[in-house]
Write a protein that holds these residues in place. Structure first.
Motif, PDB file in Angstrom:
ATOM      1  N   CYS A 380       2.418   8.208  -9.598  1.00 45.21           N
ATOM      2  CA  CYS A 380       3.603   7.568 -10.191  1.00 45.21           C
ATOM      3  C   CYS A 380       4.314   8.551 -11.123  1.00 45.21           C
ATOM      4  O   CYS A 380       5.543   8.538 -11.235  1.00 45.21           O
ATOM      5  CB  CYS A 380       3.212   6.297 -10.939  1.00 45.21           C
ATOM      6  SG  CYS A 380       4.631   5.295 -11.416  1.00 45.21           S
ATOM      7  N   PHE A 392       6.650  -2.591  -9.133  1.00 44.35           N
ATOM      8  CA  PHE A 392       6.297  -2.928  -7.749  1.00 44.35           C
ATOM      9  C   PHE A 392       6.140  -4.436  -7.632  1.00 44.35           C
ATOM     10  O   PHE A 392       5.500  -5.064  -8.481  1.00 44.35           O
ATOM     11  CB  PHE A 392       4.962  -2.295  -7.351  1.00 44.35           C
ATOM     12  CG  PHE A 392       4.898  -0.793  -7.517  1.00 44.35           C
ATOM     13  CD1 PHE A 392       4.746  -0.223  -8.768  1.00 44.35           C
ATOM     14  CD2 PHE A 392       4.970   0.042  -6.414  1.00 44.35           C
ATOM     15  CE1 PHE A 392       4.675   1.157  -8.927  1.00 44.35           C
ATOM     16  CE2 PHE A 392       4.895   1.425  -6.556  1.00 44.35           C
ATOM     17  CZ  PHE A 392       4.746   1.978  -7.820  1.00 44.35           C
ATOM     18  N   THR A 393       6.715  -5.002  -6.565  1.00 46.96           N
ATOM     19  CA  THR A 393       6.490  -6.416  -6.253  1.00 46.96           C
ATOM     20  C   THR A 393       6.539  -6.529  -4.732  1.00 46.96           C
ATOM     21  O   THR A 393       6.839  -5.558  -4.050  1.00 46.96           O
ATOM     22  CB  THR A 393       7.599  -7.340  -6.815  1.00 46.96           C
ATOM     23  OG1 THR A 393       8.812  -7.089  -6.083  1.00 46.96           O
ATOM     24  CG2 THR A 393       7.866  -7.095  -8.295  1.00 46.96           C
ATOM     25  N   ARG A 419      12.353   0.385  -9.652  1.00 52.55           N
ATOM     26  CA  ARG A 419      11.650  -0.350  -8.609  1.00 52.55           C
ATOM     27  C   ARG A 419      11.262   0.552  -7.449  1.00 52.55           C
ATOM     28  O   ARG A 419      12.043   1.412  -7.029  1.00 52.55           O
ATOM     29  CB  ARG A 419      12.507  -1.503  -8.102  1.00 52.55           C
ATOM     30  CG  ARG A 419      11.687  -2.500  -7.298  1.00 52.55           C
ATOM     31  CD  ARG A 419      12.421  -3.778  -7.073  1.00 52.55           C
ATOM     32  NE  ARG A 419      11.635  -4.711  -6.290  1.00 52.55           N
ATOM     33  CZ  ARG A 419      12.146  -5.741  -5.651  1.00 52.55           C
ATOM     34  NH1 ARG A 419      13.453  -5.971  -5.712  1.00 52.55           N
ATOM     35  NH2 ARG A 419      11.369  -6.547  -4.962  1.00 52.55           N
ATOM     36  N   MET A 420      10.078   0.335  -6.948  1.00 48.70           N
ATOM     37  CA  MET A 420       9.532   1.119  -5.840  1.00 48.70           C
ATOM     38  C   MET A 420       9.258   0.176  -4.669  1.00 48.70           C
ATOM     39  O   MET A 420       9.145  -1.031  -4.849  1.00 48.70           O
ATOM     40  CB  MET A 420       8.224   1.780  -6.290  1.00 48.70           C
ATOM     41  CG  MET A 420       8.378   2.709  -7.485  1.00 48.70           C
ATOM     42  SD  MET A 420       8.946   4.344  -7.012  1.00 48.70           S
ATOM     43  CE  MET A 420       7.411   5.035  -6.386  1.00 48.70           C
ATOM     44  N   THR A 422       7.121  -1.622  -1.460  1.00 54.03           N
ATOM     45  CA  THR A 422       5.764  -1.994  -1.036  1.00 54.03           C
ATOM     46  C   THR A 422       5.911  -2.478   0.406  1.00 54.03           C
ATOM     47  O   THR A 422       7.020  -2.453   0.940  1.00 54.03           O
ATOM     48  CB  THR A 422       5.188  -3.147  -1.880  1.00 54.03           C
ATOM     49  OG1 THR A 422       6.073  -4.275  -1.772  1.00 54.03           O
ATOM     50  CG2 THR A 422       5.032  -2.768  -3.342  1.00 54.03           C
ATOM     51  N   ILE A 448       2.303   3.768  -4.441  1.00 50.59           N
ATOM     52  CA  ILE A 448       2.681   2.577  -3.662  1.00 50.59           C
ATOM     53  C   ILE A 448       1.456   1.943  -3.015  1.00 50.59           C
ATOM     54  O   ILE A 448       1.294   0.715  -3.036  1.00 50.59           O
ATOM     55  CB  ILE A 448       3.722   2.955  -2.581  1.00 50.59           C
ATOM     56  CG1 ILE A 448       4.930   3.642  -3.225  1.00 50.59           C
ATOM     57  CG2 ILE A 448       4.145   1.724  -1.804  1.00 50.59           C
ATOM     58  CD1 ILE A 448       5.854   4.311  -2.226  1.00 50.59           C
ATOM     59  N   ALA A 451      -0.385   0.016  -5.530  1.00 52.12           N
ATOM     60  CA  ALA A 451       0.244  -1.291  -5.750  1.00 52.12           C
ATOM     61  C   ALA A 451      -0.086  -2.242  -4.601  1.00 52.12           C
ATOM     62  O   ALA A 451      -0.372  -3.425  -4.819  1.00 52.12           O
ATOM     63  CB  ALA A 451       1.759  -1.132  -5.894  1.00 52.12           C
ATOM     64  N   CYS A 452      -0.063  -1.703  -3.382  1.00 57.54           N
ATOM     65  CA  CYS A 452      -0.357  -2.549  -2.211  1.00 57.54           C
ATOM     66  C   CYS A 452      -1.794  -3.053  -2.246  1.00 57.54           C
ATOM     67  O   CYS A 452      -2.079  -4.186  -1.844  1.00 57.54           O
ATOM     68  CB  CYS A 452      -0.092  -1.786  -0.919  1.00 57.54           C
ATOM     69  SG  CYS A 452       1.665  -1.594  -0.605  1.00 57.54           S
ATOM     70  N   GLU A 455      -1.690  -5.928  -4.377  1.00 55.13           N
ATOM     71  CA  GLU A 455      -0.920  -7.016  -3.759  1.00 55.13           C
ATOM     72  C   GLU A 455      -1.816  -7.944  -2.959  1.00 55.13           C
ATOM     73  O   GLU A 455      -1.605  -9.163  -2.897  1.00 55.13           O
ATOM     74  CB  GLU A 455       0.188  -6.414  -2.873  1.00 55.13           C
ATOM     75  CG  GLU A 455       1.239  -7.408  -2.391  1.00 55.13           C
ATOM     76  CD  GLU A 455       0.833  -8.113  -1.116  1.00 55.13           C
ATOM     77  OE1 GLU A 455       1.290  -9.260  -0.899  1.00 55.13           O
ATOM     78  OE2 GLU A 455       0.050  -7.535  -0.320  1.00 55.13           O
TER      79      GLU A 455
END
Ligand code: BES
Ligand code: MN
Ligand code: ZN
Length: 498
Positions: A380, A392-393, A419-420, A422, A448, A451-452, A455
């Motif tokens: 990051c 990330f969302t 914002r990145m 996903t 990413i 973040a995934c 998620e």
């Protein structure tokens, strides 16, 4: 530092005001601000500008003493740059120049008579907040663990902001002070050495906040975490002699039935990498790996002080990531609280392993939204540098709205995020031959895929992840925690509270 707001007008003039020092702005083209003009009956200020003693460039400053027809003992001129448009940066530089001068002045009080209403693209509340932030920053000390502390008592301690004393400005000042107090807690926790700021210390800090602000605080111990089947979190603690702590802190300022916002903070109080040991240089900076947790506690301090009318729950998994004969090994497979099995290919990707169980735990609160904050990936920092946190969302309508809300809060607070992406394509990088998920997805898009990974554990509620690896602390000569993203989070919550 003590702040207050006072409006000056024709009857209650800035020129007549008695104080140790009054700060006014001057511009580059030798133009005076309105407040400077009001103090220039003797012509001393325009003479100083004319002579070139002060350029008016942002950051420039000149101290004048004993001006005729001025009640204050000193007048500090600070540069505001171009008179055409007062930029954010110029305003902040001017306050910083004043703050620097304040630390060495022989007076106790000052009036800051800068154009709070005139910063381009910003409201008065922003100017008040950035002034308070810059002034408090200038007196912030990091010598808590030095044997000789800075005990100097000189310098300005009482500051009056010269702007309209209306309700909006008073609220802005109260919020600014609360945010800075929150940031200071976050900075102190981050800067403390890792032999002091261990998981138990974080838990005790949460308990102390609970006492101070009436939060309910619960700390789950290893036995309880085992009963909850937090196999992923616990696997990270295997190599450490320090007991893990799972902190739950609640501010129920809203209606009892209102769904809470849950803040989940990564609390790795030291990250050696574990068996996937990190290289030696700069490893000390991994004491900052609890800055997600620190920012949750700092935000709680801020919302507690403001007594925000909102339900907010903080969840902090805290432990160390250490190598030892008992430590988790690359290739080990563990079962997370939600039943997913994880192949730990790299024990240095430990943040996601503690967060995933905390994210599962958060389900029980039926949250309005869950936001996790973590110094999660070096990738990051490569992607966004030290200026923006990574946001990330998932990418659907609900999450776009949540992301926009967080981005806007960051902009408002000058604590920005970017914002990145996903999505499924990145998620596929986390496939394992032997378990449901691998804990790493290779170098490409490393922030990413991290973040995934998270998620996968957040599908029953609205969720956002903020990677603060690049923004939570500074390296080099100015090494230290920044207090970010307390301003973003607190502003987000203030706006949610309405
Ligand atoms: N705490 C680090 C992330 C980090 C690294 C923050 C450098 C700030 C500066 C995290 O636990 C970590 O080690 N991540 C690894 C992940 C990798 C093994 C997939 C990283 O970023 O190298
Ligand atoms: Mn790590
Ligand atoms: Zn880490």
């Amino acid at each position: 530092m003590d702040f207050s707001i006072k409006a000056y007008d024709a009857k209650n003039s800035i020129a007549a005001a008695k104080s140790g020092c009054v700060v006014v702005g001057v511009f580059e083209n030798k133009k005076l601000s309105a407040a400077a003009d009001a103090l220039d009956a003797s012509g001393a200020i325009s003479a100083a500008l004319k002579s070139g003693d002060i350029s008016g460039k942002p950051g420039s400053a000149l101290l004048l003493r004993g001006l005729d027809k001025v009640g204050a003992a000193r007048v500090l001129l600070v540069g505001l740059g171009s008179a055409d448009a007062l930029s954010e940066k110029a305003f902040t530089s001017a306050v910083q120049a004043a703050a620097k001068a304040f630390t060495t002045l022989g007076c106790n009080d000052a009036v800051l008579a800068l154009p709070f209403d005139d910063v381009k693209g910003r409201d008065t509340a922003w100017a008040i907040r950035s002034a308070v932030q810059a002034l408090r920053e200038s007196v912030f000390r990091t010598d808590g663990q030095k044997s000789k502390k800075d005990t100097s008592t000189s310098g300005v301690r009482k500051i009056t902001l010269a702007c309209a004393a209306n309700a909006a400005n008073k609220t802005a000042l109260a919020q600014a002070i609360a945010i800075v107090n929150g940031m200071e807690l976050t900075k102190e926790l981050g800067n403390l050495s890792p032999n002091v700021a261990n998981p138990t210390y974080l838990a005790n800090t949460a308990k102390k906040l609970g006492k101070d602000y009436g939060f309910s605080v619960e700390v789950l111990e290893r036995k309880q975490l085992e009963a909850l089947k937090m196999g992923s979190f616990l696997s990270v603690t295997n190599g450490s002699e320090q007991p893990p702590k799972f902190i739950v802190i609640k501010h129920m300022g809203g209606k009892p039935k209102d769904a809470p916002v849950v803040l989940v903070g990564k609390g790795i109080t030291f990250d050696t990498g574990g068996i996937s040991l990190k290289p030696g240089p700069s490893m000390d900076e991994m004491k900052y790996d609890m800055c997600g947790a620190g920012s949750v506690l700092g935000t709680f301090r801020a919302i507690g002080e403001l007594n925000l009318k909102l339900n907010v729950i903080g969840v902090i998994p805290a432990c160390e990531n250490m190598p030892s004969g008992r430590a988790t090994k690359p290739g080990d497979i563990v079962t997370a609280m939600n039943g997913l099995t994880i192949e730990i290919l790299n024990t240095d990707a430990e943040g996601r392993l503690i967060l995933c169980d905390a994210l599962t735990y958060a389900e029980r609160f039926k949250p309005a939204a869950v936001i996790d904050i973590a110094t999660l990936t070096g990738a990051c920092v490569i992607a966004l540098g030290n200026h923006n946190s990574g946001l990330f969302t998932r990418h659907d309508e609900d999450h776009d709205a949540l992301a926009d809300e967080l981005l806007a809060a960051g902009k408002q607070a000058s604590d920005t995020a970017w914002r990145m992406p996903t999505g499924e394509l990145y998620n596929e990088q986390l496939k394992s031959n032997f378990a449901d998920l691998a804990n790493i997805g290779g170098q490409p898009g490393g922030s990413i895929t991290a973040a995934c990974f998270l998620e996968n554990f957040t599908r029953s509620y609205k969720w956002a992840h903020i990677d603060i690896a690049g923004t939570a602390w500074k390296s080099g000569a100015a090494k230290g925690a920044t207090g970010r993203p307390v301003p973003l989070l607190t502003t987000f919550l203030i706006k949610r509270a309405g």
